[in-house]
Write a protein that holds these residues in place. Structure first.
Motif, mmCIF file in Angstrom:
data_model
loop_
_atom_site.group_PDB
_atom_site.id
_atom_site.type_symbol
_atom_site.label_atom_id
_atom_site.label_comp_id
_atom_site.label_asym_id
_atom_site.label_seq_id
_atom_site.Cartn_x
_atom_site.Cartn_y
_atom_site.Cartn_z
ATOM 1 N N GLY A 224 0.809 -1.204 0.000
ATOM 2 C CA GLY A 224 0.000 0.000 0.000
ATOM 3 C C GLY A 224 0.841 1.252 0.000
ATOM 4 O O GLY A 224 2.082 1.202 -0.116
ATOM 5 N N VAL A 225 0.168 2.384 0.129
ATOM 6 C CA VAL A 225 0.830 3.689 0.162
ATOM 7 C C VAL A 225 0.602 4.305 1.537
ATOM 8 O O VAL A 225 -0.407 4.033 2.206
ATOM 9 C CB VAL A 225 0.297 4.620 -0.941
ATOM 10 C CG1 VAL A 225 0.686 4.101 -2.310
ATOM 11 C CG2 VAL A 225 -1.223 4.771 -0.844
ATOM 12 N N SER A 226 1.528 5.162 1.958
ATOM 13 C CA SER A 226 1.421 5.797 3.267
ATOM 14 C C SER A 226 2.111 7.146 3.243
ATOM 15 O O SER A 226 2.990 7.400 2.402
ATOM 16 C CB SER A 226 2.031 4.900 4.354
ATOM 17 O OG SER A 226 3.369 4.555 4.028
ATOM 18 N N ALA A 227 1.719 7.995 4.186
ATOM 19 C CA ALA A 227 2.305 9.324 4.293
ATOM 20 C C ALA A 227 2.180 9.809 5.734
ATOM 21 O O ALA A 227 1.304 9.352 6.484
ATOM 22 C CB ALA A 227 1.617 10.301 3.343
ATOM 23 N N TYR A 228 3.040 10.731 6.117
ATOM 24 C CA TYR A 228 2.960 11.317 7.458
ATOM 25 C C TYR A 228 3.446 12.763 7.403
ATOM 26 O O TYR A 228 4.270 13.150 6.573
ATOM 27 C CB TYR A 228 3.782 10.513 8.471
ATOM 28 C CG TYR A 228 5.223 10.282 8.105
ATOM 29 C CD1 TYR A 228 6.223 11.195 8.449
ATOM 30 C CD2 TYR A 228 5.602 9.137 7.406
ATOM 31 C CE1 TYR A 228 7.541 10.980 8.111
ATOM 32 C CE2 TYR A 228 6.919 8.911 7.065
ATOM 33 C CZ TYR A 228 7.890 9.827 7.428
ATOM 34 O OH TYR A 228 9.202 9.618 7.095
ATOM 35 N N LEU A 229 2.918 13.572 8.317
ATOM 36 C CA LEU A 229 3.278 14.982 8.428
ATOM 37 C C LEU A 229 3.270 15.346 9.900
ATOM 38 O O LEU A 229 2.274 15.112 10.601
ATOM 39 C CB LEU A 229 2.284 15.864 7.668
ATOM 40 C CG LEU A 229 2.440 17.383 7.856
ATOM 41 C CD1 LEU A 229 3.778 17.849 7.309
ATOM 42 C CD2 LEU A 229 1.291 18.120 7.195
ATOM 43 N N GLY A 230 4.390 15.896 10.380
ATOM 44 C CA GLY A 230 4.442 16.214 11.790
ATOM 45 C C GLY A 230 5.595 17.118 12.149
ATOM 46 O O GLY A 230 6.276 17.689 11.286
ATOM 47 N N PHE A 231 5.803 17.219 13.451
ATOM 48 C CA PHE A 231 6.853 18.069 14.012
ATOM 49 C C PHE A 231 7.671 17.249 14.995
ATOM 50 O O PHE A 231 7.120 16.605 15.884
ATOM 51 C CB PHE A 231 6.230 19.277 14.707
ATOM 52 C CG PHE A 231 7.231 20.225 15.302
ATOM 53 C CD1 PHE A 231 7.989 21.062 14.491
ATOM 54 C CD2 PHE A 231 7.433 20.267 16.672
ATOM 55 C CE1 PHE A 231 8.918 21.939 15.038
ATOM 56 C CE2 PHE A 231 8.344 21.136 17.230
ATOM 57 C CZ PHE A 231 9.098 21.977 16.411
ATOM 58 N N GLN A 232 9.001 17.261 14.805
ATOM 59 C CA GLN A 232 9.921 16.484 15.637
ATOM 60 C C GLN A 232 9.532 15.012 15.608
ATOM 61 O O GLN A 232 9.443 14.408 14.546
ATOM 62 C CB GLN A 232 9.990 17.077 17.038
ATOM 63 C CG GLN A 232 10.577 18.481 17.078
ATOM 64 C CD GLN A 232 10.732 19.039 18.463
ATOM 65 O OE1 GLN A 232 10.306 18.456 19.461
ATOM 66 N NE2 GLN A 232 11.344 20.209 18.552
ATOM 67 N N THR B 194 6.643 13.526 16.517
ATOM 68 C CA THR B 194 5.214 13.233 16.432
ATOM 69 C C THR B 194 4.648 13.631 15.073
ATOM 70 O O THR B 194 4.896 14.733 14.595
ATOM 71 C CB THR B 194 4.450 13.975 17.545
ATOM 72 O OG1 THR B 194 5.049 13.676 18.809
ATOM 73 C CG2 THR B 194 2.992 13.554 17.572
ATOM 74 N N SER B 195 3.854 12.715 14.456
ATOM 75 C CA SER B 195 3.303 12.986 13.127
ATOM 76 C C SER B 195 1.881 12.449 13.011
ATOM 77 O O SER B 195 1.503 11.488 13.689
ATOM 78 C CB SER B 195 4.161 12.320 12.036
ATOM 79 O OG SER B 195 5.502 12.721 12.106
ATOM 80 N N LEU B 196 1.105 13.070 12.127
ATOM 81 C CA LEU B 196 -0.148 12.481 11.675
ATOM 82 C C LEU B 196 0.193 11.451 10.601
ATOM 83 O O LEU B 196 1.067 11.685 9.763
ATOM 84 C CB LEU B 196 -1.074 13.558 11.110
ATOM 85 C CG LEU B 196 -1.578 14.600 12.107
ATOM 86 C CD1 LEU B 196 -2.406 15.659 11.383
ATOM 87 C CD2 LEU B 196 -2.406 13.945 13.199
ATOM 88 N N TYR B 197 -0.525 10.323 10.596
ATOM 89 C CA TYR B 197 -0.104 9.170 9.807
ATOM 90 C C TYR B 197 -1.302 8.622 9.042
ATOM 91 O O TYR B 197 -2.391 8.448 9.599
ATOM 92 C CB TYR B 197 0.446 8.124 10.770
ATOM 93 C CG TYR B 197 1.163 6.952 10.164
ATOM 94 C CD1 TYR B 197 1.865 7.032 8.977
ATOM 95 C CD2 TYR B 197 1.163 5.718 10.840
ATOM 96 C CE1 TYR B 197 2.538 5.946 8.460
ATOM 97 C CE2 TYR B 197 1.844 4.628 10.332
ATOM 98 C CZ TYR B 197 2.523 4.741 9.140
ATOM 99 O OH TYR B 197 3.201 3.647 8.640
ATOM 100 N N LEU B 198 -1.123 8.339 7.746
ATOM 101 C CA LEU B 198 -2.180 7.795 6.907
ATOM 102 C C LEU B 198 -1.642 6.622 6.100
ATOM 103 O O LEU B 198 -0.568 6.710 5.497
ATOM 104 C CB LEU B 198 -2.722 8.876 5.964
ATOM 105 C CG LEU B 198 -3.761 8.428 4.927
ATOM 106 C CD1 LEU B 198 -5.043 7.997 5.619
ATOM 107 C CD2 LEU B 198 -4.043 9.556 3.937
#
Length: 353
Positions: free
Chosen positions: A312-320, A322-326
């Motif tokens: 599958g595919v995945s992505a994350y966006l965060g700071f230091q 900790t990230s939001l994860y999909l």
């Protein structure tokens, strides 16, 4: 397959052994749990090794056949792998509670490498030495490749015919866990923006059907049917061993020290996108019900026509850290079902250097 699970756990815990045992921060407590997992896997592996040696002795003496020896070894490995799974399950719940404490703001801030605590009275000369030591730690350049312990958790569900609305599964009751180790390599020697992030993870995807339903396997189809029992809870779990790969954009600032670039990672905003691929380790269905004021849990283990491979595919966006994860599975969960259903997960991810 179960030996692969044990091998993965050992890799994770070699990294976790570097933790600071006395710290009470979120990162340190998470790593402390990893050390507990290390002890469990080590003890079970040693016990399995001795049991296999005993089987080999019986084989050498002609007391059992080669086929009997192989069957015995498989059964012993299955028992030890089950022991690891059951004991680690309690630690997963401990991790979940720890994440909740972090979200609620009940934990201390992370330990910073340039924080030096002096408990004795210092002279001016000693203070100067301490300051130089703090400055040296603050300007240490990270290696081009570093490693992280990764833990992620959040909501899980199925996308049916391209839609996740009107789901047959509880939105808040269905969840996922993922834990593993990653390596983070700076791609360009003189630029800190691009990183390649890769490793191994165990992924637990849980689904809780609505309306008192359970999964039933009928030939090559697996469908939801209403249970004949009044259930208090119904849960379906798939466990995978996956290899994630991400291209990461790390916006941590690069400093100059004596005309030399100092690179750091996981110090600012990070964006990663990529994918994962792996193997299904097992599938299991849990049914919880009450009868005559007694609680019962039925566990059914099998393939349930679930695909043995996952990608599958995945992505994350965060700071230091900790990230939001999909995450989204590109292949359907069930191998031959007429209606194609793909797993989707969204949550929070922690990458601990």
């Amino acid at each position: 397959m179960r030996n692969l699970t044990i091998y993965l756990a050992l890799i994770l815990l070699l990294f976790a052994s570097k933790m600071i045992a006395q710290e009470t921060t979120f990162e340190a407590r998470a790593k402390a749990i990893a050390i507990k997992i290390e002890t469990i896997t080590k003890n079970e592996k040693e016990a399995l090794k001795k049991e296999v040696e005993e089987v080999n002795v019986q084989l050498d003496k002609g007391k059992i056949t080669t086929e009997q020896a192989d069957n015995s070894k498989q059964q012993l490995a299955k028992v030890r792998a089950t022991n690891i799974e059951n004991k680690v399950a309690a630690l997963q719940e401990e991790l979940r509670s720890l994440v909740q404490e972090k979200v609620d703001g009940k934990l201390e801030e992370s330990y910073k490498p340039n924080q030096i605590f002096v408990f004795s009275k210092s002279t001016g000369e000693n203070k100067e030495k301490h300051q130089k030591y703090r400055d040296s730690l603050a300007n240490v350049s990270e290696k081009r490749t570093t490693s992280q312990f990764v833990f992620a958790t959040g909501l899980n569900n199925l996308v049916t015919d391209g839609k996740a609305t009107n789901s047959d599964f509880r939105y808040l009751g269905s969840h996922f866990y993922e834990w593993g180790t990653t390596f983070n390599t700076r791609i360009l020697e003189k630029n800190n923006l691009l990183h390649l992030k890769y490793g191994l993870s165990l992924m637990y995807n849980n689904l809780r059907p609505t309306d008192n339903r359970i999964f039933v396997k009928t030939g090559d189809q697996t469908v939801l049917q209403t249970s004949t029992i009044d259930l208090k809870d119904s849960r379906f779990r798939n466990v995978y061993l996956v290899a994630p790969l991400h291209l990461e954009f790390d916006f941590s600032k690069t400093k100059m020290k004596d005309d030399k670039q100092i690179f750091k990672s996981h110090k600012s905003v990070r964006l990663g996108f990529g994918g994962y691929a792996g193997l299904r380790i097992k599938s299991k269905q849990f049914q919880k019900f009450e009868d005559d004021d007694q609680n019962f849990i039925l566990k059914a283990k099998g393939d349930f026509n679930v695909n043995n491979f996952i990608y599958g595919v995945s992505a994350y966006l965060g700071f230091q850290e900790t990230s939001l994860y999909l995450k989204y599975d590109l292949n359907p969960m069930f191998e031959n079902n007429v209606v194609k259903q793909n797993n989707v997960s969204v949550g929070v991810r922690f990458d601990f250097n």
